[in-house]
Design a protein around this motif. Structure first.
Motif, PDB file in Angstrom:
ATOM      1  N   GLY A 152       0.781  -1.228   0.000  1.00 11.38           N
ATOM      2  CA  GLY A 152       0.000   0.000   0.000  1.00 11.38           C
ATOM      3  C   GLY A 152       0.817   1.285   0.000  1.00 11.38           C
ATOM      4  N   GLY A 153       2.141   1.196   0.151  1.00  9.47           N
ATOM      5  CA  GLY A 153       2.974   2.400   0.141  1.00  9.47           C
ATOM      6  C   GLY A 153       3.500   2.740  -1.243  1.00  9.47           C
ATOM      7  N   PHE A 154       3.211   1.920  -2.239  1.00 15.90           N
ATOM      8  CA  PHE A 154       3.712   2.232  -3.581  1.00 15.90           C
ATOM      9  C   PHE A 154       2.798   3.224  -4.292  1.00 15.90           C
ATOM     10  N   SER A 155       3.422   3.985  -5.190  1.00 13.21           N
ATOM     11  CA  SER A 155       2.713   5.054  -5.892  1.00 13.21           C
ATOM     12  C   SER A 155       1.896   4.521  -7.064  1.00 13.21           C
ATOM     13  N   ALA A 156       1.082   5.424  -7.621  1.00 15.53           N
ATOM     14  CA  ALA A 156       0.278   5.087  -8.801  1.00 15.53           C
ATOM     15  C   ALA A 156       1.164   4.611  -9.946  1.00 15.53           C
ATOM     16  N   GLN A 157       2.286   5.282 -10.128  1.00 17.66           N
ATOM     17  CA  GLN A 157       3.183   4.906 -11.225  1.00 17.66           C
ATOM     18  C   GLN A 157       3.720   3.487 -11.020  1.00 17.66           C
ATOM     19  N   SER A 158       4.088   3.165  -9.781  1.00 14.87           N
ATOM     20  CA  SER A 158       4.588   1.817  -9.488  1.00 14.87           C
ATOM     21  C   SER A 158       3.516   0.767  -9.751  1.00 14.87           C
ATOM     22  N   ILE A 159       2.280   1.103  -9.388  1.00 14.97           N
ATOM     23  CA  ILE A 159       1.192   0.147  -9.625  1.00 14.97           C
ATOM     24  C   ILE A 159       0.988  -0.031 -11.127  1.00 14.97           C
ATOM     25  N   ALA A 160       0.990   1.088 -11.843  1.00 13.95           N
ATOM     26  CA  ALA A 160       0.793   1.003 -13.299  1.00 13.95           C
ATOM     27  C   ALA A 160       1.875   0.125 -13.928  1.00 13.95           C
ATOM     28  N   ASP A 161       3.116   0.323 -13.505  1.00 13.11           N
ATOM     29  CA  ASP A 161       4.215  -0.508 -14.037  1.00 13.11           C
ATOM     30  C   ASP A 161       3.948  -1.987 -13.794  1.00 13.11           C
ATOM     31  N   ARG A 162       3.492  -2.294 -12.579  1.00  6.31           N
ATOM     32  CA  ARG A 162       3.249  -3.699 -12.217  1.00  6.31           C
ATOM     33  C   ARG A 162       2.048  -4.264 -12.958  1.00  6.31           C
ATOM     34  N   LEU A 163       0.993  -3.459 -13.085  1.00  8.93           N
ATOM     35  CA  LEU A 163      -0.195  -3.928 -13.825  1.00  8.93           C
ATOM     36  C   LEU A 163       0.171  -4.223 -15.277  1.00  8.93           C
ATOM     37  N   GLN A 164       0.973  -3.332 -15.848  1.00  8.74           N
ATOM     38  CA  GLN A 164       1.353  -3.517 -17.253  1.00  8.74           C
ATOM     39  C   GLN A 164       2.245  -4.734 -17.419  1.00  8.74           C
ATOM     40  N   GLU A 183      -4.604   8.324   6.839  1.00  7.97           N
ATOM     41  CA  GLU A 183      -5.495   7.559   5.976  1.00  7.97           C
ATOM     42  C   GLU A 183      -4.859   7.521   4.601  1.00  7.97           C
ATOM     43  N   ILE A 184      -4.683   6.339   4.060  1.00  5.62           N
ATOM     44  CA  ILE A 184      -4.050   6.239   2.737  1.00  5.62           C
ATOM     45  C   ILE A 184      -5.163   6.059   1.707  1.00  5.62           C
ATOM     46  N   PRO A 185      -5.267   6.976   0.759  1.00  5.12           N
ATOM     47  CA  PRO A 185      -6.390   6.925  -0.193  1.00  5.12           C
ATOM     48  C   PRO A 185      -6.143   5.901  -1.313  1.00  5.12           C
ATOM     49  N   LEU A 186      -6.279   4.634  -0.994  1.00 12.59           N
ATOM     50  CA  LEU A 186      -5.866   3.590  -1.939  1.00 12.59           C
ATOM     51  C   LEU A 186      -6.614   3.658  -3.273  1.00 12.59           C
ATOM     52  N   LYS A 187      -7.936   3.834  -3.215  1.00 12.07           N
ATOM     53  CA  LYS A 187      -8.694   3.804  -4.468  1.00 12.07           C
ATOM     54  C   LYS A 187      -8.287   4.960  -5.370  1.00 12.07           C
TER      55      LYS A 187
END
Ligand code: PRX
Length: 637
Positions: A152-164, A183-187
């Motif tokens: 949950g501490g990774f950024s949007a860019q990191s998630i996008a890289d992993r999803l791709q 509060e971490i805004p995950l969504k």
């Protein structure tokens, strides 16, 4: 349950070790016989470290969730499988018995199916530490979908890289997560990531913080609504998918010395056998023990020793949503007393940070339920080891110093609690079935004791990685090409006068910051994305609490006299690109970097400067511009 493979004396350890080397197939076949296989394997092991191909229990059919849940229902149905302690100590805790867990996993497995998830599909899970995270993981395993949990501490860019990279079409997340007073805004982070990932078909969102989130029609659905749909369908079961032993169970991304994080792949059969075997032996699990692993399920430690290891052994696994210092630094000790925790497994960085608060937060606690203490993730310094031993274990609890990696799936080198001797700051001995070897720079074995070298493993073990997702050559290059016929760990290691191993840290360009693995190249790439940056070089330096801190040397254009703001801008950029865990601790602006004539940055010199060993810079005569070294050394932060 009984664990006939549990080693209970030094003699048994020696005998098991010898057998595991002489007859590895016989050894592992006997361990694996204690699990529920739909069909027994044809061959225990086939391997080749050159390609590499590693196959354990080939031809065997199983589902790991039948081993983690179903097979316990008759005997342990009413036993807590997961105890959950909320971030807020005032919020009521939750207990899920094995029967409850079964019901919830089956239900969510049906949710996944209703949403089009099929065997072999990749599902990215980006959640906080709530029971639904474990449920989502197990539900994927139930239907043969491959989970890829992102911390949950990774950024949007990191998630996008992993999803791709994983080509994941499904995401499971929550509105937000509670962590300490944050509060971490995950969504909302997921929403940002998905701008780059139009191939994602479905996002399932659990409610936790009840913060407002955007829900896109046709793509985003609520977890709770989907559960209701399953309930109305009136089908309380979801038979487990039959998996080959070598089918993928999950992908977990981790940093290497080059490029973007790689997706380490673990498979169903070997990973199951190894996490269970190591759990039962290292912690000397006894039925009824409450096991508290403080890691996040977003890391391998949580996968192996919150979810799969303990549950496959029928243990009670305690999951904690919060952080050790909130609302105060006594939180771990409150939890230990509240649930009568028997095994506490945490990281040196947590111990060091709690030490900093003195003994006040500890002193009003009994801590008398504790039997075993564990540490993982980074070398533990002797001071922290003794504090843990004295003030938490009251000198009665063996400490297991467990060395392993995302790639190894489970613990490879550790003492076995109360069975084999501990030695402060030493991981000590390999588990039976694990064959470490030290080599010098040229790959020549370093034999005998009182020696040091690079740590390799020369024989496969069931929990080892099989590939890096979508790029097998990268797996070969990274782990099997440095030294012929050996798995290279990336760690340096000492072997003491009686053969105990002491891991000294990474010998490659990977940092270990608070037990989190971060590649220097990754941080440099992120820093270089900042508009004002010309070039950068990142190294680690000793940090009292984090173990290692991140030191960045940056050539910067136009700070306009405001270095502080420029540093903040860079930090923000790194948070955006990777996540807050990769923020540099120190940023030094320099006019040049020490480079060889061929243009290679000499990190050795920068490392020495960052460590403050300015008198030990070594030979700088091969540098293109030796004068820059003095300038950098003088400007050291
Ligand atoms: O350098 C070693 C260090 O952590 C690295 C693995 O990091 P990761 O894949 O994130 O997994 C961490 C949790 C298993 C290793 O290469 N490391 C891990 N455990 C220890 C350790 N260093 C010293 N002692 C340990 N007990």
């Amino acid at each position: 349950m009984s664990y006939p493979y549990q080693i209970k004396s030094v003699d048994q350890y020696n005998a098991a070790y010898e057998k595991s080397v002489k007859d590895p197939e016989g050894f592992w076949g006997e361990v694996a016989a204690n699990f529920y296989w739909r069909k027994k394997w044809d061959k225990v092991l086939e391997w080749n470290f050159k390609k590499p191909t590693i196959k354990w229990f080939g031809g065997g059919k199983l589902n790991i969730t039948e081993n983690c849940i179903d097979r316990h229902l008759d005997t342990l149905g009413n036993t807590p499988a997961i105890i959950w302690e909320s971030n807020d100590p005032e919020e009521h805790h939750r207990v899920l018995t094995y029967r409850d867990l079964h019901a919830k996993v089956v239900q969510f497995a049906n949710v996944l199916k209703n949403n089009g998830v099929k065997k072999g599909d990749r599902v990215c899970i980006y959640m906080g530490m709530v029971p639904e995270l474990a449920i989502a993981v197990l539900a994927c395993a139930r239907i043969g979908a491959i989970h890829s949990v992102v911390f949950g501490g990774f950024s949007a860019q990191s998630i996008a890289d992993r999803l791709q990279d994983a080509k994941a079409e499904f995401v499971v997340t929550m509105d937000g997560a509670f962590r300490g007073n944050k509060e971490i805004p995950l969504k909302s982070v997921i929403d940002d990531a998905l701008v780059q990932c139009p191939f994602v078909k479905r996002v399932i969102v659990l409610t936790r913080t009840r913060t407002a989130v955007s829900m896109i029609k046709g793509r985003d659905v609520w977890w709770e609504d989907e559960i209701r749909i399953v309930e109305t369908q009136g089908n309380p079961d979801c038979p487990a998918e039959e998996m080959d032993a070598e089918d993928m169970l999950f992908i977990l991304y981790t940093s290497g010395s080059t490029g973007k994080p790689k997706g380490v792949v673990h498979t169903c059969g070997g990973y199951m056998v190894y996490t269970n075997y190591s759990f039962v032996n290292v912690f000397q699990y006894q039925p009824g023990d409450v096991h508290f692993c403080t890691a996040d399920i977003g890391w391998i430690t949580g996968h192996s020793y919150i979810v799969y290891g303990p549950l496959s052994a029928g243990a009670t696994s305690l999951m904690f949503e919060g952080i050790p210092t909130w609302p105060n630094a006594g939180r771990f000790w409150d939890i230990v007393d509240k649930y009568k925790v028997n095994v506490l497994y945490t990281a040196p960085t947590a111990i060091r940070s709690l030490m900093g608060f003195g003994l006040d937060p500890v002193k009003d606690h009994k801590l008398d339920s504790l039997k075993v203490l564990g540490t993982v993730g980074e070398p533990i310094n002797e001071e922290a080891w003794h504090w843990y031993d004295e003030h938490i274990g009251k000198k009665k609890c063996p400490i297991v110093d467990t060395w392993w990696q995302t790639e190894t799936g489970g613990i490879l080198i550790s003492n076995l609690a109360g069975v084999t001797p501990a030695k402060p700051a030493h991981a000590t001995l390999p588990l039976p079935g694990v064959q470490p070897i030290l080599v010098d720079e040229n790959g020549k074995e370093v034999t005998g004791n009182s020696v040091s070298g690079n740590l390799c493993i020369k024989f496969p073990w069931p929990g080892m990685l099989r590939t890096t997702y979508g790029d097998h050559e990268r797996c070969r290059q990274n782990y099997f090409a440095t030294y012929d016929n050996l798995y290279f760990t990336g760690d340096g290691c000492l072997r003491d006068e009686v053969g105990n191993y002491r891991i000294t840290g990474r010998v490659d360009d990977v940092l270990n910051v608070s037990g989190h693995r971060i590649g220097t190249a990754e941080v440099e790439n992120a820093i270089n994305m900042h508009a004002g940056v010309v070039e950068s070089a990142v190294v680690g330096y000793p940090h009292d609490i984090k173990g290692q801190g991140i030191y960045a040397f940056v050539i910067y254009q136009g700070t306009h006299g405001d270095d502080t703001l420029a540093r903040q801008d860079i930090t923000k950029t790194v948070s955006r690109i990777i996540g807050a865990i990769a923020k540099p601790d120190k940023i030094q602006f320099v006019s040049g970097l020490p480079k060889t004539r061929s243009g290679k940055i000499m990190r050795r010199i920068l490392r020495k400067i960052a460590e403050g060993e300015i008198d030990k810079l070594g030979d700088t005569s091969t540098l293109l511009d030796p004068a820059v070294v003095n300038e950098i050394a003088n400007g050291r932060l």
